[in-house]
Design a protein around this motif. Structure first.
Motif, PDB file in Angstrom:
ATOM      1  N   GLY A   1      13.833  17.010  35.024  1.00 17.60           N
ATOM      2  CA  GLY A   1      13.343  16.784  33.675  1.00 17.60           C
ATOM      3  C   GLY A   1      13.942  15.520  33.090  1.00 17.60           C
ATOM      4  O   GLY A   1      14.764  14.845  33.720  1.00 17.60           O
ATOM      5  N   TYR A   2      13.516  15.191  31.873  1.00 19.25           N
ATOM      6  CA  TYR A   2      13.954  13.952  31.231  1.00 19.25           C
ATOM      7  C   TYR A   2      14.482  14.251  29.844  1.00 19.25           C
ATOM      8  O   TYR A   2      13.836  14.946  29.055  1.00 19.25           O
ATOM      9  CB  TYR A   2      12.775  12.969  31.157  1.00 19.25           C
ATOM     10  CG  TYR A   2      13.086  11.708  30.382  1.00 19.25           C
ATOM     11  CD1 TYR A   2      13.891  10.717  30.927  1.00 19.25           C
ATOM     12  CD2 TYR A   2      12.572  11.526  29.098  1.00 19.25           C
ATOM     13  CE1 TYR A   2      14.176   9.560  30.211  1.00 19.25           C
ATOM     14  CE2 TYR A   2      12.847  10.369  28.376  1.00 19.25           C
ATOM     15  CZ  TYR A   2      13.655   9.397  28.941  1.00 19.25           C
ATOM     16  OH  TYR A   2      13.943   8.256  28.233  1.00 19.25           O
ATOM     17  N   ILE A   3      15.677  13.753  29.542  1.00 21.96           N
ATOM     18  CA  ILE A   3      16.268  13.857  28.215  1.00 21.96           C
ATOM     19  C   ILE A   3      16.574  12.449  27.737  1.00 21.96           C
ATOM     20  O   ILE A   3      17.332  11.711  28.397  1.00 21.96           O
ATOM     21  CB  ILE A   3      17.564  14.698  28.221  1.00 21.96           C
ATOM     22  CG1 ILE A   3      17.271  16.113  28.689  1.00 21.96           C
ATOM     23  CG2 ILE A   3      18.186  14.723  26.834  1.00 21.96           C
ATOM     24  CD1 ILE A   3      18.509  17.002  28.730  1.00 21.96           C
ATOM     25  N   PHE A   4      15.976  12.073  26.617  1.00 23.17           N
ATOM     26  CA  PHE A   4      16.208  10.734  26.082  1.00 23.17           C
ATOM     27  C   PHE A   4      17.692  10.562  25.757  1.00 23.17           C
ATOM     28  O   PHE A   4      18.299  11.392  25.096  1.00 23.17           O
ATOM     29  CB  PHE A   4      15.376  10.525  24.816  1.00 23.17           C
ATOM     30  CG  PHE A   4      15.380   9.111  24.310  1.00 23.17           C
ATOM     31  CD1 PHE A   4      14.556   8.161  24.880  1.00 23.17           C
ATOM     32  CD2 PHE A   4      16.223   8.742  23.275  1.00 23.17           C
ATOM     33  CE1 PHE A   4      14.561   6.854  24.425  1.00 23.17           C
ATOM     34  CE2 PHE A   4      16.247   7.443  22.805  1.00 23.17           C
ATOM     35  CZ  PHE A   4      15.409   6.480  23.390  1.00 23.17           C
ATOM     36  N   GLY A   5      18.260   9.491  26.253  1.00 17.43           N
ATOM     37  CA  GLY A   5      19.683   9.227  26.029  1.00 17.43           C
ATOM     38  C   GLY A   5      20.547   9.534  27.231  1.00 17.43           C
ATOM     39  O   GLY A   5      21.748   9.248  27.224  1.00 17.43           O
ATOM     40  N   TYR A   6      19.931  10.117  28.276  1.00 19.50           N
ATOM     41  CA  TYR A   6      20.676  10.470  29.487  1.00 19.50           C
ATOM     42  C   TYR A   6      19.900  10.047  30.737  1.00 19.50           C
ATOM     43  O   TYR A   6      18.677   9.892  30.709  1.00 19.50           O
ATOM     44  CB  TYR A   6      20.939  11.978  29.556  1.00 19.50           C
ATOM     45  CG  TYR A   6      21.850  12.501  28.482  1.00 19.50           C
ATOM     46  CD1 TYR A   6      23.226  12.585  28.676  1.00 19.50           C
ATOM     47  CD2 TYR A   6      21.332  12.922  27.258  1.00 19.50           C
ATOM     48  CE1 TYR A   6      24.065  13.075  27.689  1.00 19.50           C
ATOM     49  CE2 TYR A   6      22.155  13.410  26.259  1.00 19.50           C
ATOM     50  CZ  TYR A   6      23.524  13.485  26.482  1.00 19.50           C
ATOM     51  OH  TYR A   6      24.347  13.968  25.491  1.00 19.50           O
TER      52      TYR A   6
ATOM     53  N   HIS B   1      23.070   7.218  28.786  1.00 19.94           N
ATOM     54  CA  HIS B   1      22.389   5.927  28.904  1.00 19.94           C
ATOM     55  C   HIS B   1      22.735   5.137  27.632  1.00 19.94           C
ATOM     56  O   HIS B   1      22.283   5.489  26.539  1.00 19.94           O
ATOM     57  CB  HIS B   1      20.881   6.142  29.010  1.00 19.94           C
ATOM     58  CG  HIS B   1      20.110   4.900  29.294  1.00 19.94           C
ATOM     59  ND1 HIS B   1      19.758   4.005  28.318  1.00 19.94           N
ATOM     60  CD2 HIS B   1      19.636   4.382  30.464  1.00 19.94           C
ATOM     61  CE1 HIS B   1      19.084   3.003  28.848  1.00 19.94           C
ATOM     62  NE2 HIS B   1      18.995   3.209  30.147  1.00 19.94           N
ATOM     63  N   PRO B   2      23.541   4.071  27.741  1.00 19.27           N
ATOM     64  CA  PRO B   2      24.094   3.406  26.555  1.00 19.27           C
ATOM     65  C   PRO B   2      23.047   2.948  25.541  1.00 19.27           C
ATOM     66  O   PRO B   2      23.201   3.198  24.334  1.00 19.27           O
ATOM     67  CB  PRO B   2      24.852   2.210  27.150  1.00 19.27           C
ATOM     68  CG  PRO B   2      25.176   2.630  28.542  1.00 19.27           C
ATOM     69  CD  PRO B   2      24.028   3.464  28.988  1.00 19.27           C
ATOM     70  N   GLU B   3      21.991   2.278  25.982  1.00 22.72           N
ATOM     71  CA  GLU B   3      21.003   1.744  25.040  1.00 22.72           C
ATOM     72  C   GLU B   3      20.274   2.880  24.303  1.00 22.72           C
ATOM     73  O   GLU B   3      20.095   2.838  23.079  1.00 22.72           O
ATOM     74  CB  GLU B   3      19.984   0.863  25.770  1.00 22.72           C
ATOM     75  CG  GLU B   3      20.535  -0.456  26.269  1.00 22.72           C
ATOM     76  CD  GLU B   3      21.317  -0.311  27.573  1.00 22.72           C
ATOM     77  OE1 GLU B   3      21.296   0.808  28.150  1.00 22.72           O
ATOM     78  OE2 GLU B   3      21.949  -1.288  27.997  1.00 22.72           O
ATOM     79  N   GLU B   4      19.864   3.904  25.041  1.00 21.95           N
ATOM     80  CA  GLU B   4      19.154   5.005  24.403  1.00 21.95           C
ATOM     81  C   GLU B   4      20.092   5.831  23.534  1.00 21.95           C
ATOM     82  O   GLU B   4      19.681   6.349  22.487  1.00 21.95           O
ATOM     83  CB  GLU B   4      18.495   5.884  25.466  1.00 21.95           C
ATOM     84  CG  GLU B   4      17.343   5.201  26.189  1.00 21.95           C
ATOM     85  CD  GLU B   4      16.660   6.106  27.191  1.00 21.95           C
ATOM     86  OE1 GLU B   4      17.130   7.260  27.367  1.00 21.95           O
ATOM     87  OE2 GLU B   4      15.657   5.685  27.801  1.00 21.95           O
ATOM     88  N   ALA B   5      21.346   5.969  23.954  1.00 24.94           N
ATOM     89  CA  ALA B   5      22.314   6.725  23.159  1.00 24.94           C
ATOM     90  C   ALA B   5      22.526   6.071  21.799  1.00 24.94           C
ATOM     91  O   ALA B   5      22.692   6.756  20.780  1.00 24.94           O
ATOM     92  CB  ALA B   5      23.638   6.839  23.910  1.00 24.94           C
TER      93      ALA B   5
END
Length: 218
Positions: free
Chosen positions: A174-179, A191-195
């Motif tokens: 699955g996909y979690i924005f920020g990871y 994930h630095p940019e999304e975090a």
């Protein structure tokens, strides 16, 4: 495959209109090798054998489900096939095995009633039973029951394996924005940019605006 007398008698009235249902899930194809192509070739050979024995064949329509589970009826080709049956366009429903049509006993009974209502013969090539007699009916339902049992056991084992992996800290997909999943450790990493987007546009915005609704409007 020995044809039932009822099918032979029907063929004397008019050429048989055959609905050929093919299904394979990704997991089944990997384990059993029952690809759509293999099933279709086998069915075509079977129908040709019928022709060679003098059985008149009319239309042959294939309904192919690739990567679909048999646990329920939410399959587009099943819906199309049911519509054709309800329109009176089918005399014989052909499948390699009973469990290609369904791996759910309740759904199978629904299909049985549909076939009975529209006078359609069901012919699973490798699970051939005559449900017009008590023994054949019992064997057919034992076969579909075994198919559902195997599906449930597989599901339980899969859930146990995924739960064990999760408890070990592994990511199951699955996909979690920020990871992102680290390919070596199979664990989630930030994930630095999304975090930064999550912190700025969600958490900081909530503290500043005071409600989820205002964050959404913002």
């Amino acid at each position: 495959m020995q044809l039932k007398k009822s099918i032979i008698e029907r063929a004397k009235q008019r050429p048989l209109r055959i609905a050929s249902y093919l299904r394979v899930s990704t997991k089944e194809q990997a384990i059993e090798g029952d690809s759509i192509t293999a099933q279709r070739n086998f069915m075509e050979r079977t129908i040709e054998q019928w022709r060679n024995t003098g059985i008149p064949i009319g239309t042959v329509t294939f309904y192919e489900e690739q990567g679909r589970s048999g646990k329920n009826m939410k399959r587009p080709e099943v819906r199309r096939m049911r519509q054709d049956i309800e329109r009176g366009l089918v005399d014989v429903l052909l499948a390699i095995k009973i469990d290609r049509l369904s791996r759910n006993t309740d759904d199978f009974r629904v299909i049985e009633r549909l076939l009975d209502e529209h006078n359609v013969e069901f012919c699973p090539i490798n699970d051939f039973y005559d449900p017009s007699n008590a023994q054949g009916w019992l064997m057919q339902h034992m076969t579909i029951g075994q198919a559902e049992y195997e599906r449930r056991v597989t599901g339980e084992r899969t859930r146990m394996a995924l739960e064990y992996r999760a408890r070990q800290g592994f990511w199951n997909g699955g996909y979690i924005f920020g990871y992102r999943k680290d390919k070596q450790t199979e664990r989630l990493v930030i994930h630095p940019e999304e975090a930064e987007i999550v912190r700025r546009d969600i958490f900081d915005a909530f503290e500043r605006l005071g409600s989820v609704g205002r964050v959404l409007e913002h």
